[in-house]
Design an enzyme around this catalytic site. Structure first.
Site, PDB file in Angstrom:
ATOM      1  N   HIS A   1       0.826  -1.216   0.000  1.00 39.38           N
ATOM      2  CA  HIS A   1       0.000   0.000   0.000  1.00 39.38           C
ATOM      3  C   HIS A   1       0.858   1.263   0.000  1.00 39.38           C
ATOM      4  O   HIS A   1       0.562   2.222  -0.692  1.00 39.38           O
ATOM      5  CB  HIS A   1      -0.954  -0.003   1.193  1.00 39.38           C
TER       6      HIS A   1
ATOM      7  N   LYS B   1     -10.245  -7.719   7.283  1.00 36.63           N
ATOM      8  CA  LYS B   1     -11.035  -7.940   8.495  1.00 36.63           C
ATOM      9  C   LYS B   1     -10.978  -6.724   9.396  1.00 36.63           C
ATOM     10  O   LYS B   1     -10.028  -5.934   9.333  1.00 36.63           O
ATOM     11  CB  LYS B   1     -10.582  -9.204   9.226  1.00 36.63           C
TER      12      LYS B   1
END
Lengths: 195, 289
Positions: free
Chosen positions: A36, A103
């Site tokens: 990222h 999650k």
């Protein structure tokens, strides 16, 4: 149960609502912290074709190298998504991503980008690494393996019927925000403090 | 069996075979949830995953955790001998994909690639009068470790004082703050008293208790039951999707504190509660859950 296949159009993704259970198939990409950071700071093009109208999976898998040089996923559940909150909004809009799998959910900045650029957040079952690895049919490619190591590399994988729940949709709704607010009220009541 | 192999087997069992008491608690949680809810389908998926991992001998979760070993051994046994064997076993278990490489140098950012590094695996070693060696192993996931926390009482924001009622308040606060992030439904280990270090140590040792195993003292046992009930009223539920089971169990223990300090350490274990025990007696190895 909704069956969804990559590439996913904006129209399809906007139909999804919080609470929908989805089985996802097609080619998706794993990316976590280092990936990222790279996508935001360097905007590399090598991953662009795989991300367009596809899905990013927050996952640091256990991967086995086969004698013929190919790879197999051994265990591959989701990792905590909130660490990517500073980056995800930019990644979604820059690379035309239609979904994020992880999650724990994400926050306002990502929720806003889901709405603006047309994407959703899918929650996978944390810890269900063995089951999810069975949905991974093949490893298509891998990038930055040497530099980032196994858990952090970009793994381009083909999945079949990956079980997911939509917990943040493209209309500004977040299950995580709802549960947070409700549980806060109950926690205050149990602790005995007022708002 | 060669002792190195015996330790590899211990690691394999811990990573791939969820203890039956934990699986039973998950089954009961599944029965409790209403049909058609995300909570019910999460628990169904978890139970399928547990079965699959056991049958295929693969890690139930890709985060195979930090390796924490508790060794009790007679005087005369050489610590370094066992430490060397365990380090070797950890490297082999990583190669066999029972473990993910999870030891990262915080200065260089480099993953050692085999779970061996400074204080990795970590050893708690104590001596005892028995003529057997007991090895207890925890594989502790990173996500659940991140939601663990320590409070210092009094804690003004919650009006939590230096008593059991204050302890109750901070535990509710910690579980509320954790939401689903520790891979709920989780299990709590609570250490009351001691210093900064020992309160956390006591909290983690609680993870060797079996589900439903209450503290021998009634006051603490009742406190555990009350907490379990109240925490499950938070409706955070499996994965934080809402639901009746937020925690599987709560284990509390205490130790004397310094008059000036009052710590409460809260360790959170994810549903993938991985613990195994191995006994070595006269060179013979036996495994327990």
């Amino acid at each position: 149960m909704i069956k969804l296949k990559v590439p996913i159009s904006e129209e399809e993704i906007r139909k999804l609502k919080v609470g929908d259970e989805v089985l996802l198939s097609g080619i998706i990409v794993t990316a976590r912290d280092q990936a990222h950071k790279l996508m935001v700071e360097k905007k590399p093009d090598f991953i662009r074709p795989y991300l367009k109208e596809s899905v990013i999976y927050h996952c640091g898998p256990i991967v086995k190298k086969n004698p013929d040089g190919s790879w197999s996923f051994v265990s591959a559940g989701p990792t905590t998504s909130i660490r990517e909150e500073p980056y995800e909004a930019d990644v979604i809009c820059e690379y035309n991503v239609r979904g994020i799998i992880g999650k724990g959910g994400m926050r306002e900045k990502t929720l806003e980008a889901l709405q603006r650029c047309g994407a959703v957040y899918f929650h996978a079952i944390g810890g269900a690494g063995a089951l999810i690895a069975k949905s991974v049919k093949r490893v298509v490619d891998v990038f930055k393996l040497e530099e980032f190591g196994t858990p952090e590399a970009f793994w381009v994988i083909e999945v079949e019927d990956l079980p997911l729940v939509v917990t943040m949709d493209s209309h500004g709704n977040s299950l995580h925000e709802k549960i947070l607010k409700e549980s806060e009220k109950k926690a205050k009541e149990l602790i005995g403090i007022q708002d | 069996m060669d002792l190195t192999e015996a330790f590899v087997e211990l690691l394999r069992r811990a990573s791939t075979d969820l203890p039956p008491d934990v699986e039973q608690a998950l089954k009961e949680a599944y029965e409790r949830e209403d049909e058609g809810t995300p909570a019910k389908s999460v628990l169904r998926t978890i139970l399928t995953n547990v079965k699959l991992a056991r049958e295929n001998s693969v890690p139930m979760c890709q985060d195979t955790g930090s390796l924490i070993f508790y060794l009790d051994m007679p005087e005369g046994e050489k610590e370094s001998y066992y430490k060397d064997i365990i380090r070797k076993a950890a490297a082999i278990a990583t190669e066999k994909q029972y473990l993910r490489p999870n030891a990262v140098d915080p200065i260089t950012g480099k993953n050692s690639g085999n779970n061996v590094g400074k204080n990795a695996p970590f050893f708690h070693i104590s001596r005892w009068d028995k003529d057997i060696i007991r090895v207890r192993l925890l594989l502790k996931g990173g996500g659940s470790e991140n939601v663990g926390t320590q409070y210092k009482l009094p804690y003004a924001p919650l009006k939590a004082g230096r008593d059991l009622e204050g302890v109750r308040k901070v535990i509710i606060d910690a579980v509320y703050k954790a939401q689903g992030l520790g891979c709920a439904p989780g299990t709590l280990g609570i250490g009351i008293g001691g210093d900064r270090t020992t309160s956390y140590m006591l909290s983690k040792e609680q993870f060797f208790r079996k589900m439903g195993e209450r503290h021998p003292e009634k006051v603490i046992a009742d406190f555990e039951m009350r907490l379990k009930d109240e925490l499950n009223q938070l409706n955070i539920g499996p994965m934080g999707f809402g639901g009746k089971t937020t925690v599987l169990d709560v284990f509390v223990d205490y130790q004397h504190r310094h008059p000036a300090t009052f710590y409460v350490a809260i360790s959170y274990n994810c549903w993938a509660f991985r613990r195994k025990t191995m006994i070595i007696k006269n060179g013979e190895v036996t495994y327990y859950d």
